[in-house]
Design a protein around this motif. Structure first.
Motif, short mmCIF file in Angstrom:
data_model
loop_
_atom_site.label_atom_id
_atom_site.label_comp_id
_atom_site.label_asym_id
_atom_site.label_seq_id
_atom_site.Cartn_x
_atom_site.Cartn_y
_atom_site.Cartn_z
N LYS A 48 -19.18 28.51 -74.19
CA LYS A 48 -18.96 27.95 -75.52
C LYS A 48 -20.32 27.83 -76.19
O LYS A 48 -21.25 27.24 -75.63
CB LYS A 48 -18.29 26.59 -75.44
N GLN A 50 -22.25 26.61 -79.69
CA GLN A 50 -22.03 25.73 -80.84
C GLN A 50 -23.33 25.53 -81.59
O GLN A 50 -24.38 25.30 -80.99
CB GLN A 50 -21.48 24.38 -80.35
N TYR A 62 -17.79 28.55 -80.69
CA TYR A 62 -17.26 29.89 -80.44
C TYR A 62 -17.18 30.08 -78.94
O TYR A 62 -18.17 29.90 -78.22
CB TYR A 62 -18.16 30.93 -81.09
N ARG A 63 -16.02 30.48 -78.46
CA ARG A 63 -15.78 30.55 -77.03
C ARG A 63 -15.61 31.99 -76.56
O ARG A 63 -15.15 32.86 -77.31
CB ARG A 63 -14.52 29.75 -76.65
N SER A 64 -15.98 32.22 -75.32
CA SER A 64 -15.73 33.52 -74.69
C SER A 64 -15.23 33.29 -73.28
O SER A 64 -15.61 32.32 -72.61
CB SER A 64 -17.00 34.38 -74.68
N ARG A 289 -22.97 34.08 -75.12
CA ARG A 289 -22.44 34.69 -76.34
C ARG A 289 -20.92 34.69 -76.29
O ARG A 289 -20.30 34.65 -75.22
CB ARG A 289 -22.94 36.12 -76.49
N SER A 290 -20.33 34.69 -77.47
CA SER A 290 -18.88 34.80 -77.59
C SER A 290 -18.55 36.17 -78.14
O SER A 290 -19.32 36.76 -78.91
CB SER A 290 -18.34 33.73 -78.54
N SER A 293 -14.04 37.83 -82.70
CA SER A 293 -12.66 37.37 -82.86
C SER A 293 -12.41 37.15 -84.34
O SER A 293 -13.26 37.41 -85.19
CB SER A 293 -12.43 36.07 -82.08
N MET A 295 -12.32 34.43 -85.79
CA MET A 295 -13.21 33.36 -86.23
C MET A 295 -14.67 33.81 -86.28
O MET A 295 -15.53 33.09 -86.75
CB MET A 295 -13.09 32.16 -85.29
N SER A 297 -18.23 35.50 -84.22
CA SER A 297 -18.89 35.44 -82.92
C SER A 297 -20.22 34.73 -83.08
O SER A 297 -20.74 34.56 -84.19
CB SER A 297 -19.11 36.85 -82.36
N MET A 298 -20.80 34.31 -81.95
CA MET A 298 -22.07 33.59 -81.98
C MET A 298 -22.75 33.75 -80.63
O MET A 298 -22.09 33.84 -79.60
CB MET A 298 -21.86 32.11 -82.30
#
Length: 424
Positions: A48, A50, A62-64, A289-290, A293, A295, A297-298
């Protein structure tokens, strides 16, 4: 109803290719209809990321989630039949993999160092961290679990069986150490070392014999200020060498060398060089990293620092090479995870070294702030090597947890040098 997982001989940690035998045990306290009993063995990397900068309240994270491998076993298929009161047990046998499953498509994760996205790369170690700085907050975990589930029969024509009860058993994984690395960390004379060198140039009246140990008068000071090229000159080098690999939670064996460079000096004999301070810090960097998606990515990276040597007011005369372990004692640090990289999480390390040296009344600062080092697993043979008694671990220290560096980040050239000069 109770569900348990029992292993015949559970290891404290696994390194791949081990056979895992055990049983799933079910205790029924009343008759119940069951569709199936399923066992899943999996490895999962979750992150995650943030943003924290300029936000009073927590921002959206942002989750991966990346499945490293997944193996399913149907232990019992009852097809909705009723199971009577009693105890039931199903044996299973699994093999702990050593690499990610080849079915994962690397194209899902773009090629961005220091992450690994080559198919079938080695499994990363069990890992868990929550860390942050002024820019990012990272919550990362890599876990390996055996998951047993009991499913109820589906309800309705299109319904799916739903889990009624489940049990999870976590397993610790540390990648194996290869033979070449084992030789490196056990035989100090055969280690691969990296060296960082800095050359200093000093011009001062104090380099002359008649001015040593006394203050300069007004005329001498004016001469120094207005005719710097006429001042005597002395050059010397400071170099720091360290192993490019270090075994997990074992002392570092580093050397510091101070050498006069008389061929570049105008004085006939080298003056005394005093080391006044020396600081060595191990910096661990977590990357996360995510994936893309709806939403977005980050990605983010957070550094953590661990001081392993800090000495001031040394006033130590330096000439030639010294072994820092012999001079200051073992350079130890709290046990940490090995370096690794995978699709969405990675961990790397570097050393930051700084010191001050005094010569002819002038101070010179040595800095090597980005020296890559790889933390490799500590084998059982490593554990038996005589290192002397290790100091007790201070539980008040922060916990630090650490991939093999990609080729483009593997280090700076061996002959990397810097040069400082000044008139005094």
């Amino acid at each position: 109803m109770s569900l348990t997982i029992s292993l015949d001989s559970q290891l404290t940690q696994y390194s791949g290719n081990e056979t895992i035998c055990g049983r799933v045990n079910l205790q029924c306290f009343k008759p119940i209809e069951i569709e199936e009993v399923k066992l899943t063995f999996s490895g999962l990397a979750e992150a995650k990321v943030q943003k924290t900068k300029g936000s009073a309240a927590p921002s959206v994270g942002y989750r991966s989630k990346c499945v490293l491998f997944e193996k399913d076993r149907i232990l019992a298929h009852q097809g909705g039949q009723q199971m009577a009161i009693g105890s039931y047990s199903w044996p299973f046998e699994l093999t702990f993999p050593s690499h990610v499953q080849p079915e994962i498509k690397p194209s899902k994760w773009p090629v961005i160092p220091p992450f690994r996205n080559d198919a079938n790369h080695p499994l990363p170690p069990t890992f868990s961290i929550e860390t942050s700085d002024s820019l990012r907050r990272l919550v990362c975990s890599i876990g390996y679990h055996i998951h047993a589930q009991v499913f109820k029969p589906s309800s309705g024509f299109m319904g799916k069986p739903s889990p009624f009860i489940s049990e999870v058993l976590a397993l610790q994984f540390i990648p194996p150490i290869n033979k070449a690395d084992m030789v490196d960390v056990e035989n100090f004379s055969h280690m691969s070392y990296h060296q960082q060198e800095h050359v200093f140039s000093i011009q001062s009246m104090h380099l002359l014999q008649e001015y040593k140990g006394r203050s300069l008068g007004v005329q001498e000071k004016l001469r120094s200020w207005f005719s710097p090229r006429q001042l005597p000159r002395f050059n010397f080098s400071v170099s720091f060498s360290y192993p490019t690999r270090a075994a997990q939670s074992t002392p570092l064996h580093c050397n510091l060398t101070v050498a006069p460079r008389m061929e570049d000096s105008s004085v006939s004999s080298p003056p005394v060089i005093l080391m006044q301070s020396l600081h060595i810090t191990l910096v661990s960097r977590t990357y996360a990293r995510s994936g893309p998606s709806l939403m977005g990515s980050m990605s983010g990276e957070v550094d953590e620092r661990m001081e392993i040597l800090s000495r001031t007011s040394l006033n130590m005369a330096m000439s030639g090479m010294i072994d820092l372990t012999e001079t200051f004692g073992p350079l130890v640090f709290r046990p940490i995870d090995v370096s690794f990289g995978t699709f969405n999480i990675s961990r790397m390390y570097r050393l930051c070294v700084s010191g001050q040296f005094e010569c002819a009344g002038k101070m010179s600062k040595f800095q090597a702030l980005d020296l890559p080092i790889d933390i490799i697993p500590r084998s059982q043979r490593n554990a038996t090597v005589s290192q002397g008694p290790e100091p007790p671990i201070d539980d008040n220290l922060p916990s630090y947890t650490p991939f093999s560096l990609p080729p483009e980040m593997a280090g700076v050239p061996q002959d990397a040098k810097k040069h400082d000069s000044g008139n005094f």
